[in-house]
Design a protein around this motif. Structure first.
Motif, PDB file in Angstrom:
ATOM      1  N   VAL A 177       0.894  -1.233  -0.017  1.00  0.00           N
ATOM      2  CA  VAL A 177      -0.081   0.125   0.251  1.00  0.00           C
ATOM      3  C   VAL A 177       0.943   1.286   0.063  1.00  0.00           C
ATOM      4  CG1 VAL A 177      -1.779   1.339   1.324  1.00  0.00           C
ATOM      5  CG2 VAL A 177      -1.805  -0.951   1.442  1.00  0.00           C
ATOM      6  N   ILE A 178       0.708   2.033  -1.097  1.00  0.00           N
ATOM      7  CA  ILE A 178       1.775   3.052  -1.316  1.00  0.00           C
ATOM      8  C   ILE A 178       0.900   4.539  -1.016  1.00  0.00           C
ATOM      9  CG2 ILE A 178       3.297   4.265  -2.833  1.00  0.00           C
ATOM     10  CD1 ILE A 178       3.746   1.443  -4.104  1.00  0.00           C
ATOM     11  N   ALA A 179       1.281   5.467  -0.216  1.00  0.00           N
ATOM     12  CA  ALA A 179       0.929   6.611  -0.054  1.00  0.00           C
ATOM     13  C   ALA A 179       2.140   7.762   0.006  1.00  0.00           C
ATOM     14  CB  ALA A 179       0.093   6.685   1.290  1.00  0.00           C
ATOM     15  N   LYS A 180       1.898   8.610  -0.755  1.00  0.00           N
ATOM     16  CA  LYS A 180       3.030   9.547  -1.050  1.00  0.00           C
ATOM     17  C   LYS A 180       4.267   9.082  -1.427  1.00  0.00           C
ATOM     18  CE  LYS A 180       0.226  12.969   1.792  1.00  0.00           C
ATOM     19  NZ  LYS A 180       0.163  13.051   3.072  1.00  0.00           N
ATOM     20  N   ASN A 181       4.366   8.201  -2.277  1.00  0.00           N
ATOM     21  CA  ASN A 181       5.498   7.443  -2.497  1.00  0.00           C
ATOM     22  C   ASN A 181       6.198   6.615  -1.676  1.00  0.00           C
ATOM     23  OD1 ASN A 181       5.303   8.254  -5.273  1.00  0.00           O
ATOM     24  ND2 ASN A 181       6.381  10.020  -4.859  1.00  0.00           N
ATOM     25  N   ASN A 182       5.549   6.199  -0.344  1.00  0.00           N
ATOM     26  CA  ASN A 182       6.095   5.627   0.468  1.00  0.00           C
ATOM     27  C   ASN A 182       5.336   4.361   0.792  1.00  0.00           C
ATOM     28  OD1 ASN A 182       8.457   6.869   1.187  1.00  0.00           O
ATOM     29  ND2 ASN A 182       7.187   8.310   2.280  1.00  0.00           N
ATOM     30  N   VAL A 183       5.704   3.272   1.101  1.00  0.00           N
ATOM     31  CA  VAL A 183       5.042   1.919   1.355  1.00  0.00           C
ATOM     32  C   VAL A 183       4.718   2.064   2.840  1.00  0.00           C
ATOM     33  CG1 VAL A 183       5.148  -0.294   1.870  1.00  0.00           C
ATOM     34  CG2 VAL A 183       6.443   0.537  -0.143  1.00  0.00           C
ATOM     35  N   VAL A 184       3.310   2.139   3.108  1.00  0.00           N
ATOM     36  CA  VAL A 184       2.969   2.382   4.296  1.00  0.00           C
ATOM     37  C   VAL A 184       2.103   0.994   4.879  1.00  0.00           C
ATOM     38  CG1 VAL A 184       2.583   4.969   4.041  1.00  0.00           C
ATOM     39  CG2 VAL A 184       0.533   3.354   3.455  1.00  0.00           C
ATOM     40  N   GLY A 185       2.092  -0.031   4.099  1.00  0.00           N
ATOM     41  CA  GLY A 185       1.325  -1.264   4.675  1.00  0.00           C
ATOM     42  C   GLY A 185       1.285  -2.005   3.510  1.00  0.00           C
ATOM     43  N   ALA A 186       0.582  -3.397   3.654  1.00  0.00           N
ATOM     44  CA  ALA A 186       0.349  -4.261   2.657  1.00  0.00           C
ATOM     45  C   ALA A 186      -1.058  -4.981   2.592  1.00  0.00           C
ATOM     46  CB  ALA A 186       1.458  -5.403   2.940  1.00  0.00           C
ATOM     47  N   ILE A 187      -1.492  -5.407   1.502  1.00  0.00           N
ATOM     48  CA  ILE A 187      -2.724  -5.936   1.400  1.00  0.00           C
ATOM     49  C   ILE A 187      -2.424  -7.542   0.871  1.00  0.00           C
ATOM     50  CG2 ILE A 187      -4.867  -6.093  -0.288  1.00  0.00           C
ATOM     51  CD1 ILE A 187      -5.183  -3.886   1.639  1.00  0.00           C
ATOM     52  N   LEU A 188      -2.992  -8.282   1.772  1.00  0.00           N
ATOM     53  CA  LEU A 188      -2.845  -9.780   1.527  1.00  0.00           C
ATOM     54  C   LEU A 188      -4.335 -10.340   1.087  1.00  0.00           C
ATOM     55  CD1 LEU A 188      -0.825 -12.367   2.055  1.00  0.00           C
ATOM     56  CD2 LEU A 188      -2.217 -12.940   3.512  1.00  0.00           C
ATOM     57  N   ILE A 189      -4.472 -10.958  -0.187  1.00  0.00           N
ATOM     58  CA  ILE A 189      -5.612 -11.564  -0.568  1.00  0.00           C
ATOM     59  C   ILE A 189      -5.610 -13.196  -0.289  1.00  0.00           C
ATOM     60  CG2 ILE A 189      -7.605 -12.039  -2.153  1.00  0.00           C
ATOM     61  CD1 ILE A 189      -7.202  -9.183  -2.887  1.00  0.00           C
ATOM     62  N   SER A 190      -6.162 -13.794   0.291  1.00  0.00           N
ATOM     63  CA  SER A 190      -6.101 -15.341   0.337  1.00  0.00           C
ATOM     64  C   SER A 190      -7.303 -16.009  -0.149  1.00  0.00           C
ATOM     65  CB  SER A 190      -6.012 -15.715   1.831  1.00  0.00           C
ATOM     66  OG  SER A 190      -6.373 -17.168   1.859  1.00  0.00           O
ATOM     67  N   SER A 191      -7.255 -16.461  -1.606  1.00  0.00           N
ATOM     68  CA  SER A 191      -8.355 -17.047  -2.246  1.00  0.00           C
ATOM     69  C   SER A 191      -8.436 -18.454  -2.399  1.00  0.00           C
ATOM     70  CB  SER A 191      -8.808 -16.437  -3.559  1.00  0.00           C
ATOM     71  OG  SER A 191      -7.715 -16.405  -4.455  1.00  0.00           O
ATOM     72  N   SER A 192      -9.358 -19.088  -2.240  1.00  0.00           N
ATOM     73  CA  SER A 192      -9.511 -20.657  -2.442  1.00  0.00           C
ATOM     74  C   SER A 192      -9.239 -20.948  -3.987  1.00  0.00           C
ATOM     75  CB  SER A 192     -10.630 -21.368  -2.014  1.00  0.00           C
ATOM     76  OG  SER A 192     -10.941 -22.492  -2.529  1.00  0.00           O
ATOM     77  N   ILE A 193      -8.387 -21.864  -4.099  1.00  0.00           N
ATOM     78  CA  ILE A 193      -8.149 -22.366  -5.632  1.00  0.00           C
ATOM     79  C   ILE A 193      -8.433 -23.600  -5.751  1.00  0.00           C
ATOM     80  CG2 ILE A 193      -6.513 -20.634  -6.244  1.00  0.00           C
ATOM     81  CD1 ILE A 193      -4.320 -22.662  -6.089  1.00  0.00           C
ATOM     82  N   ASP A 194      -9.331 -24.270  -4.550  1.00  0.00           N
ATOM     83  CA  ASP A 194      -9.628 -25.807  -4.731  1.00  0.00           C
ATOM     84  C   ASP A 194     -10.072 -26.148  -6.153  1.00  0.00           C
ATOM     85  OD1 ASP A 194      -8.681 -26.618  -2.525  1.00  0.00           O
ATOM     86  OD2 ASP A 194     -10.549 -26.422  -1.361  1.00  0.00           O
ATOM     87  N   ASN A 195     -11.066 -25.150  -6.538  1.00  0.00           N
ATOM     88  CA  ASN A 195     -11.717 -25.767  -8.069  1.00  0.00           C
ATOM     89  C   ASN A 195     -10.898 -25.873  -9.126  1.00  0.00           C
ATOM     90  OD1 ASN A 195     -11.207 -23.046  -7.757  1.00  0.00           O
ATOM     91  ND2 ASN A 195     -13.121 -22.651  -8.892  1.00  0.00           N
ATOM     92  N   ILE A 196     -10.143 -25.085  -9.207  1.00  0.00           N
ATOM     93  CA  ILE A 196      -8.984 -25.326 -10.329  1.00  0.00           C
ATOM     94  C   ILE A 196      -7.845 -26.336  -9.762  1.00  0.00           C
ATOM     95  CG2 ILE A 196      -6.584 -24.095 -11.258  1.00  0.00           C
ATOM     96  CD1 ILE A 196      -8.296 -21.176 -10.846  1.00  0.00           C
ATOM     97  N   ILE A 197      -7.382 -26.591  -8.631  1.00  0.00           N
ATOM     98  CA  ILE A 197      -6.714 -27.777  -8.432  1.00  0.00           C
ATOM     99  C   ILE A 197      -7.407 -29.074  -8.932  1.00  0.00           C
ATOM    100  CG2 ILE A 197      -5.502 -28.990  -6.582  1.00  0.00           C
ATOM    101  CD1 ILE A 197      -4.038 -26.565  -7.280  1.00  0.00           C
ATOM    102  N   ASP A 198      -8.768 -28.898  -8.484  1.00  0.00           N
ATOM    103  CA  ASP A 198      -9.654 -30.222  -8.907  1.00  0.00           C
ATOM    104  C   ASP A 198      -9.752 -30.318 -10.242  1.00  0.00           C
ATOM    105  OD1 ASP A 198      -9.995 -30.785  -6.292  1.00  0.00           O
ATOM    106  OD2 ASP A 198     -12.208 -30.018  -6.357  1.00  0.00           O
TER     107      ASP A 198
END
Ligand SMILES: Nc1ncnc2c1ncn2[C@@H]1O[C@H](COP(=O)(O)OP(=O)(O)OP(=O)(O)O)[C@@H](O)[C@H]1O
Ligand SMILES: [Mg+2]
Length: 466
Positions: free
Chosen positions: A138-159
């Motif tokens: 997450v970048i604000a005023k050209n500085n990294v101020v944090g992070a976003i992590l998305i965790s999504s299931s890929i069970d259907n693709i693995i199946d």
């Protein structure tokens, strides 16, 4: 291992390797395309969240961050975590809020994101299933101020990937079976004619010399079969010739033997005859024995030439040898008042075996005298050029009938039997002459007309080819 199994195993090895490699490559390709698709999608979503968050972070509207993340996570059916620059989780979209307040900066994806880079990774989460983690800064005023992590299931693709994998394994195993069955058929197709050829060779070696194989193909095996058939045909011919030769030779020996036996029996049975009678009969016995000796010598000469097929040559004066022949046959010519003459070049030299050359000329000139009426002519001619000598022996005698002419050089061929019996030949003279010409690598032709005469033309190379 038979050729059939060798071809089959070779096919099988090639097949297994190529199918396995193709399968592996295809599967990897499909897997990568599917996962890349998800990866790109997740990165896009993570960036959207990150953009939104970066706009509100540190502002009076920052209270909007949490509900928006919650709402969005519901929409995309994934879990979203938002951490500050130290990796402490500020928002966890899961209802348990399990991670809120925890520091997760050791997660590799978070580490990358806090360093300013987006990253994704795939995890098999115990009891939950397969998930893809996607983290972006997450970048604000050209500085990294944090992070976003998305965790999504890929069970259907693995199946889906698993089902593709099994389908590929089944299909490829099916193809494998089918192709190996075909390769077994092909191997049999290739090796069957060879099997037949082997059988034919066995039959041939058991003495059935005229046996033929039927292979119709035009390939190497077909050619081999043709060569085999040619071989069996010539073996049969040679065998027939040998059988005829043996039977002719024994027949020729039987006649003088029977005469000798009859003559001796008449000696045994006779009583008190005068010495003249005995002498007469013994003279006949001697004559028959001479005849037998001549036959055995001729047969031995032919057998020897069959074996050697090459002569020891030396430079010899051909005209001299011819004159020697004429000299030794002059007495015979005289008894029939035949004019025997040499009308050829002198000082002609060639590389020949002189004894055999003498024998060849002798046999042909002797025939000329034997088969010419009293008072006829037998003329021997000799010419040369750079490479060859040309010998002609011409007579104006009885000539040879058209049907005998082609067989004239065969062993035991005699013309008119009555005539031959009178002259007492075996029909070996010309066979020997021909063998001698052959081993000198020469050629002979005959022209003859019944009642007019006969000409033999012989060409011999002056130097034998090596
Ligand atoms: N110059 C010739 N004129 C006519 N007939 C010939 C002449 N030369 C050969 N022939 C015929 O060819 C046959 C074969 O000749 P060949 O010299 O091989 O045998 P032969 O003279 O009968 O016996 P041999 O030479 O063994 O004593 C003869 O029997 C004869 O009928
Ligand atoms: Mg003869």
């Amino acid at each position: 291992m038979s050729l059939r199994w060798k071809i089959f195993s070779l096919y099988l090895i090639i097949l297994i390797i190529s199918l396995a490699l193709t399968g592996l490559y295809l599967y990897r390709y499909i897997e990568r395309s599917y996962l890349d698709n998800v990866r790109v999608n997740n990165l896009m979503q993570a960036n959207m969240v990150s953009n939104f968050v970066s706009r509100f972070v540190g502002t009076t509207s920052s209270y909007l961050i949490e509900p928006t993340i919650m709402e969005y996570a519901k929409q995309i059916n994934s879990r979203i975590l938002f951490t500050n620059i130290n990796g402490r989780v500020l928002v966890d979209s899961a209802s348990s809020k399990e991670f809120e307040g925890k520091v997760i900066k050791d997660y590799s994806d978070i580490k990358e994101a806090l360093n300013g880079k987006g990253s994704t990774s795939i995890h098999d989460i115990n009891g939950v299933g397969w998930a893809m983690y996607t983290a972006v800064p997450v970048i604000a005023k050209n500085n990294v101020v944090g992070a976003i992590l998305i965790s999504s299931s890929i069970d259907n693709i693995i199946d889906l990937l698993n089902s593709i994998k099994y389908r590929m394994i089944y299909t490829f195993t099916g193809i494998g079976f089918l192709v190996s069955l075909l390769s077994l058929l092909v191997a049999s197709y290739i090796t069957n004619p060879l099997k037949r050829l082997t059988e034919a060779t066995n039959i041939l070696s058991q003495g059935k010399l005229d046996y033929k194989v039927e292979v119709k193909s035009n390939d190497e095996i077909g050619k081999l079969a043709n060569a085999f058939n040619k071989m069996s045909f010539s073996l049969m011919k040679i065998d027939e010739e040998r059988k005829r030769f043996v039977s002719d030779a024994s027949h020729e020996l039987k006649t003088p033997l029977a005469s000798v036996k009859a003559l001796i029996e008449s000696l045994i049975n006779s009583k008190n005859q005068d010495i003249k009678f005995y002498k007469e009969i013994l003279k006949d016995v001697d004559g028959e024995l001479n005849r037998m000796t001549r036959l055995v010598n001729d047969l031995l000469e032919l057998a020897r030439m069959d074996k050697i097929k090459a002569v020891k040559v030396r430079k010899s004066e051909i005209s001299e040898i011819i004159l020697d022949v004429i000299e030794s046959l002059l007495p015979l010519a005289k008894t029939k008042e035949i004019n025997l003459e040499f009308k050829g070049e002198n000082n002609v030299f060639a590389e020949v075996d002189p004894d055999r050359f003498y024998r060849m000329v002798y046999n042909i000139v002797e025939n000329g005298i034997k088969y010419t009426h009293d008072g006829g002519n037998v003329i021997v001619g000799l010419e040369e050029d750079e490479n060859n000598i040309y010998l002609t022996i011409a007579d104006n005698g009885m000539g040879i009938s058209e049907e005998t002419l082609p067989k004239i050089f065969d062993r035991f061929t005699r013309g008119d039997t009555a005539r031959s019996k009178k002259s007492g030949g075996f029909g070996l003279g010309l066979a020997i002459a021909k063998e001698i010409i052959d081993i000198h690598e020469g050629k002979v032709t005959v022209e003859s007309k019944v009642g007019e005469g006969t000409v033999f033309r012989i060409t011999l190379p002056k130097k034998k080819k090596d």
